[in-house]
Design a protein around this motif. Structure first.
Motif, PDB file in Angstrom:
ATOM      1  N   ASP A   1       1.742  29.209  -1.664  1.00 49.54           N
ATOM      2  CA  ASP A   1       1.033  29.824  -0.543  1.00 49.54           C
ATOM      3  C   ASP A   1       1.738  29.464   0.756  1.00 49.54           C
ATOM      4  O   ASP A   1       2.749  28.757   0.766  1.00 49.54           O
ATOM      5  CB  ASP A   1      -0.437  29.392  -0.512  1.00 49.54           C
ATOM      6  N   GLU A   2       1.211  29.958   1.866  1.00 47.85           N
ATOM      7  CA  GLU A   2       1.811  29.714   3.171  1.00 47.85           C
ATOM      8  C   GLU A   2       1.471  28.318   3.676  1.00 47.85           C
ATOM      9  O   GLU A   2       0.458  27.729   3.287  1.00 47.85           O
ATOM     10  CB  GLU A   2       1.314  30.758   4.185  1.00 47.85           C
ATOM     11  N   ARG A   3       2.310  27.824   4.582  1.00 49.46           N
ATOM     12  CA  ARG A   3       2.026  26.537   5.222  1.00 49.46           C
ATOM     13  C   ARG A   3       0.732  26.615   6.027  1.00 49.46           C
ATOM     14  O   ARG A   3       0.404  27.653   6.608  1.00 49.46           O
ATOM     15  CB  ARG A   3       3.161  26.144   6.178  1.00 49.46           C
ATOM     16  N   ARG A   4       0.028  25.518   6.077  1.00 53.17           N
ATOM     17  CA  ARG A   4      -1.160  25.425   6.922  1.00 53.17           C
ATOM     18  C   ARG A   4      -0.890  24.595   8.169  1.00 53.17           C
ATOM     19  O   ARG A   4      -1.488  24.831   9.215  1.00 53.17           O
ATOM     20  CB  ARG A   4      -2.313  24.794   6.137  1.00 53.17           C
ATOM     21  N   THR A   5      -0.009  23.615   8.054  1.00 51.60           N
ATOM     22  CA  THR A   5       0.281  22.731   9.175  1.00 51.60           C
ATOM     23  C   THR A   5       1.512  23.227   9.926  1.00 51.60           C
ATOM     24  O   THR A   5       2.547  23.481   9.317  1.00 51.60           O
ATOM     25  CB  THR A   5       0.524  21.287   8.688  1.00 51.60           C
ATOM     26  N   SER A   6       1.384  23.349  11.228  1.00 51.88           N
ATOM     27  CA  SER A   6       2.490  23.827  12.064  1.00 51.88           C
ATOM     28  C   SER A   6       3.147  22.666  12.784  1.00 51.88           C
ATOM     29  O   SER A   6       2.648  21.534  12.784  1.00 51.88           O
ATOM     30  CB  SER A   6       1.968  24.847  13.081  1.00 51.88           C
ATOM     31  N   PHE A   7       4.268  22.975  13.429  1.00 51.33           N
ATOM     32  CA  PHE A   7       4.984  21.988  14.235  1.00 51.33           C
ATOM     33  C   PHE A   7       4.895  22.388  15.699  1.00 51.33           C
ATOM     34  O   PHE A   7       4.991  23.567  16.045  1.00 51.33           O
ATOM     35  CB  PHE A   7       6.454  21.907  13.823  1.00 51.33           C
TER      36      PHE A   7
ATOM     37  N   SER B   1       0.847  -1.189   0.000  1.00 48.05           N
ATOM     38  CA  SER B   1       0.000   0.000   0.000  1.00 48.05           C
ATOM     39  C   SER B   1       0.881   1.237   0.000  1.00 48.05           C
ATOM     40  O   SER B   1       2.076   1.176   0.326  1.00 48.05           O
ATOM     41  CB  SER B   1      -0.921   0.015   1.220  1.00 48.05           C
ATOM     42  N   THR B   2       0.278   2.350  -0.372  1.00 50.64           N
ATOM     43  CA  THR B   2       0.999   3.621  -0.358  1.00 50.64           C
ATOM     44  C   THR B   2       0.204   4.634   0.432  1.00 50.64           C
ATOM     45  O   THR B   2      -1.026   4.586   0.459  1.00 50.64           O
ATOM     46  CB  THR B   2       1.232   4.131  -1.795  1.00 50.64           C
ATOM     47  N   ASN B   3       0.890   5.527   1.104  1.00 46.76           N
ATOM     48  CA  ASN B   3       0.237   6.597   1.857  1.00 46.76           C
ATOM     49  C   ASN B   3       1.215   7.769   1.934  1.00 46.76           C
ATOM     50  O   ASN B   3       2.051   7.844   2.835  1.00 46.76           O
ATOM     51  CB  ASN B   3      -0.148   6.110   3.256  1.00 46.76           C
ATOM     52  N   ILE B   4       1.108   8.653   0.979  1.00 43.86           N
ATOM     53  CA  ILE B   4       2.034   9.776   0.849  1.00 43.86           C
ATOM     54  C   ILE B   4       1.311  11.045   1.270  1.00 43.86           C
ATOM     55  O   ILE B   4       0.262  11.377   0.705  1.00 43.86           O
ATOM     56  CB  ILE B   4       2.554   9.893  -0.593  1.00 43.86           C
ATOM     57  N   PRO B   5       1.812  11.776   2.249  1.00 47.21           N
ATOM     58  CA  PRO B   5       1.126  12.991   2.700  1.00 47.21           C
ATOM     59  C   PRO B   5       1.316  14.139   1.725  1.00 47.21           C
ATOM     60  O   PRO B   5       2.295  14.181   0.973  1.00 47.21           O
ATOM     61  CB  PRO B   5       1.801  13.294   4.036  1.00 47.21           C
ATOM     62  N   PRO B   6       0.406  15.103   1.716  1.00 42.90           N
ATOM     63  CA  PRO B   6       0.580  16.295   0.874  1.00 42.90           C
ATOM     64  C   PRO B   6       1.609  17.241   1.482  1.00 42.90           C
ATOM     65  O   PRO B   6       1.905  17.186   2.673  1.00 42.90           O
ATOM     66  CB  PRO B   6      -0.814  16.921   0.868  1.00 42.90           C
ATOM     67  N   HIS B   7       2.162  18.120   0.646  1.00 42.17           N
ATOM     68  CA  HIS B   7       3.192  19.065   1.081  1.00 42.17           C
ATOM     69  C   HIS B   7       2.909  20.450   0.510  1.00 42.17           C
ATOM     70  O   HIS B   7       2.077  20.616  -0.381  1.00 42.17           O
ATOM     71  CB  HIS B   7       4.583  18.591   0.635  1.00 42.17           C
ATOM     72  N   ASN B   8       3.656  21.398   1.011  1.00 40.92           N
ATOM     73  CA  ASN B   8       3.532  22.770   0.521  1.00 40.92           C
ATOM     74  C   ASN B   8       4.249  22.906  -0.812  1.00 40.92           C
ATOM     75  O   ASN B   8       5.421  22.513  -0.947  1.00 40.92           O
ATOM     76  CB  ASN B   8       4.119  23.735   1.548  1.00 40.92           C
ATOM     77  N   LEU B   9       3.568  23.459  -1.797  1.00 36.03           N
ATOM     78  CA  LEU B   9       4.110  23.574  -3.150  1.00 36.03           C
ATOM     79  C   LEU B   9       5.420  24.347  -3.173  1.00 36.03           C
ATOM     80  O   LEU B   9       6.405  23.907  -3.780  1.00 36.03           O
ATOM     81  CB  LEU B   9       3.081  24.255  -4.050  1.00 36.03           C
TER      82      LEU B   9
ATOM     83  N   PRO C   1       5.116  17.438   6.094  1.00 38.53           N
ATOM     84  CA  PRO C   1       3.830  17.461   5.393  1.00 38.53           C
ATOM     85  C   PRO C   1       3.052  18.739   5.687  1.00 38.53           C
ATOM     86  O   PRO C   1       3.194  19.334   6.755  1.00 38.53           O
ATOM     87  CB  PRO C   1       3.120  16.223   5.952  1.00 38.53           C
ATOM     88  N   ASP C   2       2.243  19.141   4.743  1.00 40.62           N
ATOM     89  CA  ASP C   2       1.395  20.326   4.897  1.00 40.62           C
ATOM     90  C   ASP C   2      -0.024  19.924   4.516  1.00 40.62           C
ATOM     91  O   ASP C   2      -0.378  19.901   3.337  1.00 40.62           O
ATOM     92  CB  ASP C   2       1.907  21.453   4.003  1.00 40.62           C
ATOM     93  N   PHE C   3      -0.807  19.585   5.522  1.00 36.95           N
ATOM     94  CA  PHE C   3      -2.128  19.021   5.276  1.00 36.95           C
ATOM     95  C   PHE C   3      -3.141  20.116   4.929  1.00 36.95           C
ATOM     96  O   PHE C   3      -3.067  21.236   5.455  1.00 36.95           O
ATOM     97  CB  PHE C   3      -2.599  18.246   6.501  1.00 36.95           C
ATOM     98  N   PRO C   4      -4.099  19.795   4.074  1.00 36.85           N
ATOM     99  CA  PRO C   4      -5.098  20.816   3.699  1.00 36.85           C
ATOM    100  C   PRO C   4      -5.947  21.263   4.871  1.00 36.85           C
ATOM    101  O   PRO C   4      -6.471  22.379   4.855  1.00 36.85           O
ATOM    102  CB  PRO C   4      -5.946  20.098   2.632  1.00 36.85           C
TER     103      PRO C   4
END
Length: 839
Positions: free
Chosen positions: A484-490, A188-196, A224-227
């Motif tokens: 655009d700016e990141r949506r997911t923070s650390f 299986s694959t599970n690749i998270p989205p990222h900031n362009l 990762p930068d989740f929507p």
């Protein structure tokens, strides 16, 4: 005699039959099926980040002209064209994919611009395809840019009627930007989205620095930068995923506590169903798994998520928050960066993923440049012919006019000026208006532009750095247009939420009985009474059971529990079951592995201990021993030995000391001795110790007090019959250990024997518990102060046949605001004028 001839048709049929082992046939068939699923359905291509169904939908929209600049088209029309021309697998699968590409909570950069109901974060399904409309988004067109310029290979569609691309040109690394998920056969694959912007910056860095490491790329790709935003907990898992292609990333919702009255959730972990989340929280509140919540509301709207958890008046926000975190507000995203590379599935690191994309773009730009070069050279060839014709316009016109037909004119021109067939086709088609000087000048300008284009294209094809420069420039253009700016923070990783985080910090009273029943009760349940009160019921005892010990502790305290047999156990206060005052308690067998006739004799709070301190123990027969705290660092669940005891001896009391204190050992017969702590040398856990006090016949040790002159004001003594007193520390002069000591308190029929001794200060409270389960809390300051060799005053009014079982001190710092209930004091017996006994 006749014989039948063999049937030639039957022989031919038999020749076509092959013998095969069924297991071999099954194995090969399953492998063929698995590879079909892997390559043709479930896994994305590393180059454009798309599965076949995504690629076919976008290509069908491209072919139908449903671009970002066109009007929206009915989704059913798009699905029908995709299914009929490229993807014959059912309309529902195609529409589900189309709808997901339009969801801004599923795709970081949606590839479809939807109009209508395409589902929600609550898990609501999209409206039927006949009700919705769609077109490509602007960024999706970047995936198909230059596809008409022979930049990618094509294959026949399922019925050999059309051709479809093997891969899209992909002007940006879509696999990382939008991620992917899928289940194939055995993988299986599970690749998270990222900031362009971050991914493009990393790609450019890799182009400039082919030998860079994953750590170098992580300077650009933070994670990762989740929507749906939210927070990634810690960075170690992200680094692991980027380095190996696999990792487990903890994602935590974004929330805030408003005015200690409510917890407001504004962002959820990726792919979390909001409606189901609210439902689960409500169920947990109703089941009592989450306490302190009085209301739960979903106030979300088009502007964003807002789930409000209203707290009860007495709720502790930190505890409710931790309960929500443990069960609902934190999830794990398991990264499996698996994609197709040259048709084969591979788990890729961050660098390998970007390197494969760069290789793809290098091929796309090269093929596009070759295509453009061929087109430019063809145009230059035509323009050269037209320019030659313009230079000899009179002769060319005469030659054409003198020819009998168009074909004759072409042949004459080719013979006269060595034109090619393509050139003469344009020349004979020229209009008279193109013979003007202005038109001639325009053709010359175009020719110069085409020559410059040819020169540039040759430079790109001949020079690798120029080709890579084109790739970088185009990536920067995409970033400038869509970044655009990141949506997911650390947020920092403070560890997972443990059971301890879900327990409020609360002071407790713990009661243990001789039959090993144990429970804890909030200390706030016991109001401070004036001395001489009877107290209130503290436990319900089984017949013939008696209270053996009582102690004060906080729910988060780690406790060392010492027993009369010299064993020590480690226990967390919150592990003890909390029950009401009239409850009996639960058997301690699951908490402490006590033997028959073994009782708890002392409890030490490890929060009060430092590594350079000691645990000082005294036994019933007068032995004293100090052991370094470090020796108790690793305590087994079954306990460990704290002291070696002689036959008939028992461990009586334990205190934490720092090497600078005075020890006061008291006996049941009313004697006491004070000496420097360092007179008892430090020993190992298996040692017996040395003589602390020389006991008289039939006397035994009642307890020990560790005196710190900077902290303590008096010595407090409590007797079996509920009497006690405070005495100044100066009344107890220092001696050498192993002496007989001085009289501490008179023990007679009224007082009974000494039950406990402790060093106390102003503001402390005293917990006194009787064998029959009565418990009283009183202020130390209320207990009268007398010298040694006196009888003291009544502390607790006991019923006939009842005796003090245990005593503990609540330090002034832990007293807090406690309601004081004054009790009618019993008549004091004033013995201040008593003559001291011979010392």
């Amino acid at each position: 005699m006749s014989s039948e001839l063999p049937d030639p048709d039957a022989n031919a049929e038999a020749a076509r039959i092959q013998t095969a082992r069924i297991e071999d046939e099954m194995e090969q068939s399953y492998i063929d099926y698995a590879m079909s699923v892997i390559a043709g359905r479930a896994l994305p291509d590393v180059r454009d980040g798309l599965k076949p169904v995504h690629r076919r939908i976008l290509y069908a929209m491209h072919e139908a002209g449903v671009t970002a600049r066109s009007s929206h088209r009915k989704s059913s029309s798009i699905v029908g064209e995709t299914m009929g021309d490229y993807h014959p697998h059912g309309d529902s699968a195609i529409y589900d994919t189309l709808a997901r590409m339009a969801q801004d909570f599923s795709m970081r950069y949606p590839l479809v611009d939807g109009q209508g109901n395409f589902g929600s974060v609550d898990g609501d399904p999209p409206a039927a395809m006949r009700y919705t409309e769609a077109r490509m988004s602007s960024i999706a067109e970047e995936l198909l840019s230059d596809i008409e310029k022979d930049t990618v290979d094509y294959r026949a569609n399922y019925d050999d009627r059309l051709e479809e691309p093997d891969v899209l040109p992909a002007s940006f690394p879509n696999l990382l930007v939008n991620g992917s998920s899928g289940i194939a056969v055995g993988m299986s694959t599970n690749i998270p989205p990222h900031n362009l912007g971050e991914v493009i910056d990393a790609t450019i860095h890799l182009i400039d620095n082919p030998d860079c490491t994953v750590e170098d790329l992580m300077q650009f790709v933070k994670g990762p930068d989740f929507p749906t935003g939210a927070n990634i907990v810690g960075r170690n898992a992200v680094h692991q995923a980027y380095k190996t292609g696999r990792g487990r990333i903890r994602v935590r919702a974004e929330y805030e506590v408003e005015d200690d009255e409510r917890i407001v959730i504004t962002e959820l972990p990726f792919q979390e169903n909001k409606a189901r989340l609210v439902e689960r929280i409500a169920d947990n509140v109703n089941e009592g798994k989450i306490e302190g919540v009085r209301d739960l509301r979903d106030e979300s709207d088009r502007d964003g998520i807002r789930v409000v958890v209203e707290l009860k008046r007495d709720a502790i926000p930190e505890v409710v928050k931790n309960q929500l975190l443990e069960h609902h507000l934190e999830s794990t995203f398991g990264v499996i960066n698996l994609a197709l590379v040259d048709g084969e599935p591979r788990v890729l690191s961050l660098k390998e993923t970007l390197a494969e994309y760069v290789s793809h773009r290098r091929e796309v730009v090269r093929r596009r440049s070759e295509y453009d070069l061929e087109e430019a050279e063809d145009r230059a060839h035509i323009l050269e012919g037209r320019l030659t014709a313009l230079e000899n316009v009179d002769d060319v016109v005469d030659l054409i006019r003198d020819s009998e037909s168009r074909d004759d004119a072409k042949e004459a021109l080719m013979e006269a000026y060595d034109f090619s067939s393509a050139q003469v086709d344009h020349i004979v088609s020229m209009q008279l208006g193109s013979l003007t000087s202005m038109e001639a000048e325009a053709i010359e300008d175009e020719y110069e532009d085409v020559q410059a284009t040819i020169e540039r294209l040759n430079e790109i094809l001949d020079n690798e750095s120029e080709l890579l420069g084109v790739i970088k420039d185009e990536l920067r253009e995409v970033k400038d247009e869509y970044g655009d700016e990141r949506r997911t923070s650390f947020i920092e990783d403070t560890g997972t939420v443990t059971r301890e985080d879900l327990i409020p910090q609360e002071d407790m009273v713990v009661v243990v009985t001789e039959d090993d029943y144990i429970k804890r009760m909030p200390a706030a349940d016991f109001r401070a009474q004036g001395r001489g009160g009877k107290g209130i019921i503290g436990t319900d005892l089984k017949e013939d059971d008696r209270v053996s010990s009582v102690f004060f502790a906080n729910t988060h305290d780690y406790l060392l529990v010492f027993t009369t047999h010299g064993q020590v156990y480690q226990l967390k206060t919150y592990q003890i079951p909390e029950m009401g005052r009239t409850a009996r308690g639960k058997s301690a067998v699951n908490l402490l592995d006590l033997d028959d006739q073994e009782e708890i004799t002392a409890v030490v709070n490890t929060d009060e201990m430092d590594d350079d301190e000691f645990l000082t123990m005294v036994t019933k027969q007068g032995y004293a021993k100090r052991t370094a705290v470090d020796d108790f660092a690793n305590i087994l669940s079954t306990g460990i030995r704290a002291i070696r005891l002689e036959d008939g001896d028992e461990l009586t009391d334990v205190e934490v000391t720092d090497g600078q204190r005075d020890l006061v050992i008291a006996t049941e017969g009313g004697m006491s001795i004070r000496f420097d702590e360092d007179e008892v040398r430090a020993m190992g856990r298996s040692a017996r110790g040395v003589r602390g006090i020389n006991l008289t016949d039939d006397d035994v040790v009642a307890g020990v007090a560790a005196v710190d002159l900077d902290q303590h004001d008096w010595l407090l003594t409590v007797t079996q019959n509920g009497y006690g007193k405070r005495s100044d520390l100066d009344d107890y002069r220092k001696q050498s250990r192993n002496g007989k000591g001085l009289i501490d308190i008179k023990t007679n029929d009224r007082n009974g024997t000494v039950c406990a001794i402790d060093a106390v200060a102003s503001g402390d409270h005293l917990l006194v518990m009787s064998e029959d389960g009565q418990i009283m809390r009183t202020r130390v300051d209320d207990i009268s102060k007398y010298g040694r060799n006196t009888m003291g005053v009544i502390v607790m009014d006991l019923d006939d046949g009842d005796y003090v079982a245990a005593v503990d001190v609540i330090p002034a710092a832990s007293v807090g605001d406690v309601e004081v209930e004054e009790a009618e004091e019993a008549e004091e017996t004033d013995e201040t004028d008593a003559v001291e006994a011979d010392e």
